[in-house]
Design a protein around this motif. Structure first.
Motif, PDB file in Angstrom:
ATOM      1  N   SER A  44     -13.510  -0.919  -3.108  1.00 17.05           N
ATOM      2  CA  SER A  44     -12.145  -1.104  -3.593  1.00 17.05           C
ATOM      3  C   SER A  44     -11.548   0.176  -4.123  1.00 17.05           C
ATOM      4  CB  SER A  44     -12.126  -2.183  -4.682  1.00 17.05           C
ATOM      5  OG  SER A  44     -12.921  -1.777  -5.773  1.00 17.05           O
ATOM      6  N   GLU A  45     -12.398   1.133  -4.488  1.00 18.80           N
ATOM      7  CA  GLU A  45     -11.877   2.390  -5.018  1.00 18.80           C
ATOM      8  C   GLU A  45     -11.263   3.257  -3.927  1.00 18.80           C
ATOM      9  OE1 GLU A  45     -15.135   4.211  -6.982  1.00 18.80           O
ATOM     10  OE2 GLU A  45     -15.350   2.620  -8.500  1.00 18.80           O
ATOM     11  N   THR A  46     -11.497   2.882  -2.655  1.00 20.00           N
ATOM     12  CA  THR A  46     -10.908   3.647  -1.546  1.00 20.00           C
ATOM     13  C   THR A  46      -9.414   3.392  -1.423  1.00 20.00           C
ATOM     14  OG1 THR A  46     -11.360   1.901   0.046  1.00 20.00           O
ATOM     15  CG2 THR A  46     -13.068   3.570  -0.275  1.00 20.00           C
ATOM     16  N   LEU A  47      -8.900   2.334  -2.078  1.00 16.83           N
ATOM     17  CA  LEU A  47      -7.470   2.027  -2.017  1.00 16.83           C
ATOM     18  C   LEU A  47      -6.754   2.750  -3.148  1.00 16.83           C
ATOM     19  CD1 LEU A  47      -7.543  -1.824  -1.340  1.00 16.83           C
ATOM     20  CD2 LEU A  47      -7.303   0.030   0.318  1.00 16.83           C
ATOM     21  N   SER A  48      -5.641   3.364  -2.828  1.00 17.23           N
ATOM     22  CA  SER A  48      -4.865   4.084  -3.848  1.00 17.23           C
ATOM     23  C   SER A  48      -4.188   3.087  -4.775  1.00 17.23           C
ATOM     24  CB  SER A  48      -3.808   4.964  -3.181  1.00 17.23           C
ATOM     25  OG  SER A  48      -4.420   5.881  -2.294  1.00 17.23           O
ATOM     26  N   ASP A  49      -3.996   3.494  -6.018  1.00 18.60           N
ATOM     27  CA  ASP A  49      -3.265   2.646  -6.953  1.00 18.60           C
ATOM     28  C   ASP A  49      -1.795   2.569  -6.542  1.00 18.60           C
ATOM     29  OD1 ASP A  49      -5.501   2.197  -8.478  1.00 18.60           O
ATOM     30  OD2 ASP A  49      -5.134   3.928  -9.779  1.00 18.60           O
ATOM     31  N   LEU A  50      -1.212   1.378  -6.691  1.00 15.08           N
ATOM     32  CA  LEU A  50       0.202   1.197  -6.356  1.00 15.08           C
ATOM     33  C   LEU A  50       1.084   1.778  -7.447  1.00 15.08           C
ATOM     34  CD1 LEU A  50       0.183  -2.493  -5.076  1.00 15.08           C
ATOM     35  CD2 LEU A  50       0.409  -0.417  -3.698  1.00 15.08           C
ATOM     36  N   PRO A  51       2.125   2.509  -7.043  1.00 17.22           N
ATOM     37  CA  PRO A  51       3.028   3.066  -8.069  1.00 17.22           C
ATOM     38  C   PRO A  51       3.785   1.982  -8.818  1.00 17.22           C
ATOM     39  CG  PRO A  51       3.904   3.431  -5.867  1.00 17.22           C
ATOM     40  CD  PRO A  51       2.511   2.899  -5.676  1.00 17.22           C
ATOM     41  N   ILE A  52       4.150   0.887  -8.123  1.00 16.58           N
ATOM     42  CA  ILE A  52       4.829  -0.246  -8.776  1.00 16.58           C
ATOM     43  C   ILE A  52       4.263  -1.541  -8.201  1.00 16.58           C
ATOM     44  CG2 ILE A  52       6.971   1.040  -9.167  1.00 16.58           C
ATOM     45  CD1 ILE A  52       8.202  -0.538  -6.846  1.00 16.58           C
ATOM     46  N   GLN A  53       4.523  -2.627  -8.903  1.00 16.79           N
ATOM     47  CA  GLN A  53       4.147  -3.954  -8.436  1.00 16.79           C
ATOM     48  C   GLN A  53       5.413  -4.719  -8.008  1.00 16.79           C
ATOM     49  OE1 GLN A  53       1.088  -5.177  -8.057  1.00 16.79           O
ATOM     50  NE2 GLN A  53      -0.011  -3.398  -8.916  1.00 16.79           N
ATOM     51  N   ASN A 159      13.984  -3.670   4.215  1.00 14.83           N
ATOM     52  CA  ASN A 159      14.501  -3.495   2.859  1.00 14.83           C
ATOM     53  C   ASN A 159      13.551  -2.660   1.995  1.00 14.83           C
ATOM     54  OD1 ASN A 159      16.640  -3.882   1.081  1.00 14.83           O
ATOM     55  ND2 ASN A 159      15.762  -5.734   0.174  1.00 14.83           N
ATOM     56  N   ARG A 160      12.886  -1.694   2.617  1.00 17.11           N
ATOM     57  CA  ARG A 160      11.957  -0.802   1.893  1.00 17.11           C
ATOM     58  C   ARG A 160      12.459   0.636   2.048  1.00 17.11           C
ATOM     59  NH1 ARG A 160       6.569  -3.524   1.249  1.00 17.11           N
ATOM     60  NH2 ARG A 160       6.839  -5.648   2.059  1.00 17.11           N
ATOM     61  N   ASP A 161      13.642   0.894   1.512  1.00 17.91           N
ATOM     62  CA  ASP A 161      14.264   2.201   1.673  1.00 17.91           C
ATOM     63  C   ASP A 161      13.807   3.196   0.612  1.00 17.91           C
ATOM     64  OD1 ASP A 161      15.423   0.774  -0.341  1.00 17.91           O
ATOM     65  OD2 ASP A 161      17.507   1.195   0.224  1.00 17.91           O
ATOM     66  N   ARG A 162      12.805   2.821  -0.191  1.00 14.09           N
ATOM     67  CA  ARG A 162      12.207   3.745  -1.161  1.00 14.09           C
ATOM     68  C   ARG A 162      10.727   3.891  -0.835  1.00 14.09           C
ATOM     69  NH1 ARG A 162      14.734   4.079  -6.510  1.00 14.09           N
ATOM     70  NH2 ARG A 162      16.861   3.296  -6.382  1.00 14.09           N
ATOM     71  N   ALA A 163      10.205   5.083  -0.985  1.00 14.07           N
ATOM     72  CA  ALA A 163       8.813   5.343  -0.627  1.00 14.07           C
ATOM     73  C   ALA A 163       7.845   4.477  -1.416  1.00 14.07           C
ATOM     74  CB  ALA A 163       8.491   6.832  -0.833  1.00 14.07           C
ATOM     75  N   GLU A 164       8.156   4.203  -2.690  1.00 12.30           N
ATOM     76  CA  GLU A 164       7.229   3.440  -3.511  1.00 12.30           C
ATOM     77  C   GLU A 164       7.171   1.961  -3.111  1.00 12.30           C
ATOM     78  OE1 GLU A 164       9.854   5.164  -4.495  1.00 12.30           O
ATOM     79  OE2 GLU A 164      10.859   4.315  -6.265  1.00 12.30           O
ATOM     80  N   LEU A 165       8.130   1.508  -2.279  1.00 15.59           N
ATOM     81  CA  LEU A 165       8.101   0.125  -1.823  1.00 15.59           C
ATOM     82  C   LEU A 165       7.255  -0.064  -0.566  1.00 15.59           C
ATOM     83  CD1 LEU A 165      11.879  -0.854  -2.237  1.00 15.59           C
ATOM     84  CD2 LEU A 165       9.983  -1.353  -3.796  1.00 15.59           C
ATOM     85  N   GLU A 166       6.965   1.025   0.132  1.00 16.74           N
ATOM     86  CA  GLU A 166       6.291   0.902   1.424  1.00 16.74           C
ATOM     87  C   GLU A 166       4.895   0.291   1.337  1.00 16.74           C
ATOM     88  OE1 GLU A 166       6.479   4.585   3.504  1.00 16.74           O
ATOM     89  OE2 GLU A 166       8.675   4.586   3.657  1.00 16.74           O
ATOM     90  N   PRO A 167       4.065   0.613   0.333  1.00 19.51           N
ATOM     91  CA  PRO A 167       2.717   0.014   0.301  1.00 19.51           C
ATOM     92  C   PRO A 167       2.666  -1.335  -0.411  1.00 19.51           C
ATOM     93  CG  PRO A 167       2.885   1.680  -1.395  1.00 19.51           C
ATOM     94  CD  PRO A 167       4.195   1.685  -0.678  1.00 19.51           C
ATOM     95  N   LEU A 168       3.820  -1.931  -0.716  1.00 16.17           N
ATOM     96  CA  LEU A 168       3.862  -3.132  -1.532  1.00 16.17           C
ATOM     97  C   LEU A 168       3.746  -4.386  -0.665  1.00 16.17           C
ATOM     98  CD1 LEU A 168       4.225  -3.549  -4.597  1.00 16.17           C
ATOM     99  CD2 LEU A 168       6.663  -3.918  -4.164  1.00 16.17           C
ATOM    100  N   ILE A 169       2.921  -5.342  -1.115  1.00 16.03           N
ATOM    101  CA  ILE A 169       2.853  -6.650  -0.466  1.00 16.03           C
ATOM    102  C   ILE A 169       3.767  -7.604  -1.233  1.00 16.03           C
ATOM    103  CG2 ILE A 169       1.397  -8.671  -0.095  1.00 16.03           C
ATOM    104  CD1 ILE A 169      -0.858  -6.829   0.668  1.00 16.03           C
TER     105      ILE A 169
END
Length: 896
Positions: A44-53, A159-169
């Motif tokens: 699980s440590e191989t996954l980067s921390d999400l900047p936002i939730q 609707n992911r026009d910000r970089a921090e939204l791209e890795p968000l589920i």
């Protein structure tokens, strides 16, 4: 060794997952799997921390500055979607159910490498994304299918026009409403520019949630349709096909959920080379074959676009070459030999030589042999010729049904002239107009009718009073110069849209029709044909002459006779084998002769035309022991020599709409858009007729003739013409034609295009309804409303006896315009109608004084209107529920 196969099935509610989230999930799953496969315990440590939730995103949407930004974007959407069309009226295989069911299926197709490359190149040259190009093409396809210029589709956006939204589920996706203005028939390049502007503007205002947009715009809500749009367009670039995992080969599986969120969803996926497509469709509305054709049409259209983007959208190819060949050649393969070099009277003269002593015409106790009929009409012909009648001379005939009628008609034709029926029942003003407009040289009549004729500038000959003079002429066949190209008759159409128009038909067209009538239905000397209809009715003409070309017998009844009893007595006495009339004329005969139907036992063919057929009303006769009748539905305009299509009913047919069928011999039928292009199977358009039967046009009206009679673009015959009927029709997949009504009577109510026949068909299934007519009425405030007029079944059916009365798609001009229904039959608003009908209302009808109009509207007792409303609400969308229901004793009829 053996190969293990595994399936990973992931089921997640859409409220927490969108398409982008799936890609994020799969990538993270692959990362974790790869780490675990390498025995790394801290995978699980191989996954980067999400900047936002996701909660941060939801909170951000509610910040004051974001709310203000959304309000500015909402202003754009208010303007962009002002007066948005209520519905995209795609042609469907079945009527739309009252409530959208979401039952669906999918069909996959592929845009191949070469075409995909050309599309990419074109999008580059036009400074448009491939998404925009394919969206524009899809909207053009929808425009061609619906004949609507304002095309609205939905399209999801990440609707992911910000970089921090791209890795968000999570569910970040939004749906944009993309509206295309395709008015004034632009070139595709122009249409693409319009769509490109729309897409760019929509992306700049993409943050308003679709649900908020619906709440703000408050479109007309309809449980049978999605609000704002009913068709979705989706395009994405795949990134999952290249996914690899240690020791595994991975491929995606296409799953069919059996659902469809919209009427249609076109999904396109750009791969490295081709473009994969899938269409999700509602199976309550569409058949798989229809969607397969749509996919083919889309690709044909794309091919036409890349070949010439400066072509106007109406002229871009749509139907495939195979479909074009099917519609133009295969379904119109009607060529047949017929006496093309003979005139109709010459065929009867030849028959008179073969069977001179056989009975040709009977009227009550009177009869004429073929010799008598031929010789007397010869004498009249010589008399007319001595008075100057020549080919193209127009001779009026104002005669009641009698032996004089056939002598007069044949005499006119043998002299070389063309006859013009003048119905003695018509008002004097109408007769005067017709006589003057036709520029009649002579009018044939009877002594007792002479006083009814208005003052006209024509020579009057009484066939009874002047017969001593006429009979002094020779009895031999006259030698006239008439040819098959000359006029044979001119009939004045109803004139429901103004003054009646004189439609002229040539000899060749009538001879072809009579030849088809005789050959196709094996008419012989044993056949007996009854003339039941007015001479002024186009369907009458073939019945007068056809039996006389084969040695059969024509029976006449008095003109004023409408009582079923004497008509049935004539049918039984003369052993009539062929009847041809409107459905309204046959129902009383069937009901009167029940239950044994002995009076109709001799009838082997019943030809019906001019109205919808209520097969249920004929069912008792058809089901009776020993019934030998075959029912043939016929269609054809006066301008094309009467019948141009026919459909022979299956003996078991009780529950389907009766189509008008296929073309008669040497006749062609096309269903075209307003630009005279072929339409896809199932799409509604104008029925246009070509072939031998196309008439000469309208006498004294060159402008209207030029507008309705055009050069036939599908014929190889020099000078061939195409007649535009003004009727709306569509092809069934087997080439059979459905009649849908008049183009100028297309019903559009609150943005919905409505087939009145669908409502009538639903009403006819109610056990208490014998007949149903639905019309659109306008009140004093120009508010349009649906009103249903029903004739109550005198012997209500049980539910398992529902006959599905055929009051359906085949709507005629006469029945809606001349059967004027009672006025002012409703009160209250469209949303909460309170139908009220009275005897006084009925008296404000057409004023023709029929029994239905005198007796008026029956009291709406026993709650039938509310019962019918509830019945329809279970079967039809709300916008198709009539505002009022009026019970009639019978439907008012025209003189025909």
């Amino acid at each position: 060794g053996t190969r293990d196969e595994f399936v990973l099935l992931l089921s997640v509610h859409h409220i927490v997952f969108d398409g982008w989230s799936i890609m994020v999930f799969i990538r993270e799953l692959a990362t974790l799997y790869t780490a675990l496969a390498g025995d790394r315990s801290g995978a699980s440590e191989t996954l980067s921390d999400l900047p936002i939730q996701y909660a941060d995103f939801a909170s951000w949407q509610r910040q004051p500055q974001q709310v203000a930004a959304l309000e500015r974007e909402l202003d754009y959407w208010r303007q962009q979607l002002a007066d948005i069309p209520t519905a995209l009226n795609l042609p469907t295989d079945r009527p739309r159910p009252a409530v959208y069911s979401s039952r669906g299926a999918t069909l996959s197709f592929k845009i191949e490498l070469e075409l995909a490359a050309e599309l990419r190149a074109l999008s580059g040259r036009e400074s448009a994304t491939l998404f925009t190009l394919l969206l524009a093409a899809f909207q053009v396809l929808l425009q061609r299918y619906t004949d609507q210029d304002d095309i609205v589709v939905g399209s999801p956006i990440a609707n992911r026009d910000r970089a921090e939204l791209e890795p968000l589920i999570g569910l970040l996706i939004n749906t944009l409403v993309l509206r295309a203005d395709l008015s004034n028939n632009p070139t595709f390049r122009e249409a693409l520019a319009r769509v490109r502007t729309t897409v760019n503007d929509a992306f700049s205002n993409q943050n308003v949630p679709f649900e908020h947009l619906v709440a703000e715009l408050q479109p007309v809500r309809d449980m049978s349709r999605n609000p704002l749009f009913q068709v979705l367009f989706v395009m994405q670039t795949t990134t999952l096909d290249t996914l690899t995992l240690p020791g595994l080969e991975i491929q995606r599986m296409q799953l069919n959920s059996g659902t469809s969120k919209f009427d249609l969803t076109l999904g396109l996926e750009e791969t490295e080379q081709s473009i994969a497509g899938v269409i999700e469709y509602n199976t309550d509305l569409f058949d798989a074959e229809t969607i397969a054709r749509l996919a083919e049409h889309f690709q044909t259209l794309l091919g036409g676009i890349v070949a010439d983007p400066d072509r106007r959208i109406a002229d871009l190819p749509l139907v495939t070459d195979a479909e074009c060949r099917q519609q133009v050649v295969d379904w119109n393969a009607t060529a047949a030999a017929f006496p093309h070099d003979r005139c109709i009277h010459e065929l009867i003269e030849a028959q008179a030589e073969r069977t001179p002593d056989a009975i040709a015409v009977v009227f009550g106790q009177d009869a004429l042999s073929y010799r008598d009929l031929n010789e007397r009409s010869n004498q009249l012909a010589h008399h007319l010729r001595s008075g100057g009648i020549r080919p193209e001379s127009r001779v009026g005939i104002c005669v009641e049904r009698s032996l004089h009628l056939m002598i007069g008609l044949l005499g006119i034709l043998k002299a070389g002239g063309a006859y013009v029926p003048l119905d003695p029942a018509y008002p004097a003003e109408r007769l005067q107009y017709m006589a003057q407009d036709a520029q009649l040289a002579v009018v044939l009549t009877q002594t007792h009718l002479r006083e009814r004729l208005p003052e006209i500038d024509a020579r009057i000959i009484c066939l009874d009073g002047d017969w001593p003079t006429i009979s002094s002429q020779p009895a031999i066949n006259p030698a006239s110069a008439v040819t098959p190209d000359n006029m044979v008759y001119m009939i004045y159409t109803s004139g429901s849209t103004g003054q009646p128009k004189g439609a002229a038909v040539h000899q060749r067209g009538l001879v072809n029709l009579v030849s088809w009538y005789v050959d196709r239905f094996d008419m012989t000397a044993d056949d007996r044909v009854l003339m039941m209809t007015s001479l002024s009715f186009d369907l009458t003409q073939k019945n007068l002459f056809a039996p006389l070309t084969v040695g059969g017998r024509l029976a006449l009844i008095p003109s004023e006779q409408f009582d079923p009893t004497p008509i049935l007595e004539t049918i039984q006495r003369e052993q009539i084998t062929i009847l041809n009339c409107t459905p309204s004329a046959i129902y009383p005969l069937v009901e009167q002769s029940a239950p044994e139907f002995a009076a109709l036992a001799s009838v082997r063919y019943l030809f019906l035309g001019g109205e919808p057929i209520a097969v249920g009303r004929l069912a008792p006769w058809l089901d009776a022991p020993g019934c030998q009748v075959t029912i043939v539905n016929t269609y054809g305009p006066t301008e094309c020599s009467d019948v141009t299509t026919f459909h022979q009913l299956d003996s078991r047919q009780r529950d389907a709409t009766v189509p008008i069928g296929r073309p008669v011999q040497n006749t062609t039928q096309y269903i075209l858009d307003q630009h005279l292009n072929l339409l896809p199977v199932g799409a509604s358009g104008e029925l246009c007729i070509g072939g031998v039967g196309v008439g000469l046009g309208y006498v004294n009206d060159a402008r209207l003739t030029a507008a309705k009679f055009l050069p036939d673009p599908f014929s190889r015959t020099p000078g061939a013409r195409l007649y535009r009927t003004g009727d709306l029709a569509r092809f069934q997949p087997d080439g059979t034609i459905d009649f849908l009504g008049r183009i100028d009577h297309q019903v559009k109510l609150r943005g919905f295009r409505i087939e009145l026949g669908d409502i009538e068909a639903a009403l006819a299934q109610h056990p208490a309804v014998e007949q149903a007519i639905v019309v659109v009425r306008e009140d004093a405030a120009d508010v349009k409303r649906l009103v249903a007029y029903v004739v109550e079944n005198r012997e209500p059916r049980t539910k398992n006896q529902e006959p599905n009365e055929e009051q359906t798609n085949k709507r005629t001009n006469e029945q809606r315009t001349k059967n004027k229904a009672p006025q002012d039959v409703y009160q209250g608003s469209t949303d909460s109608p309170s139908p009220v009908a009275t005897e006084a209302d009925a008296s404000r009808g057409s004023g023709k004084g029929s029994r239905a109009q005198r007796d008026g509207v029956r009291a709406t007792t026993e709650g039938l209107p509310s019962n019918l409303r509830q019945f329809l609400q279970e079967r039809l969308p709300e916008h198709m529920i009539p505002s009022a229901f009026v019970v009639l004793d019978e439907v008012p009829l025209t003189p025909s």
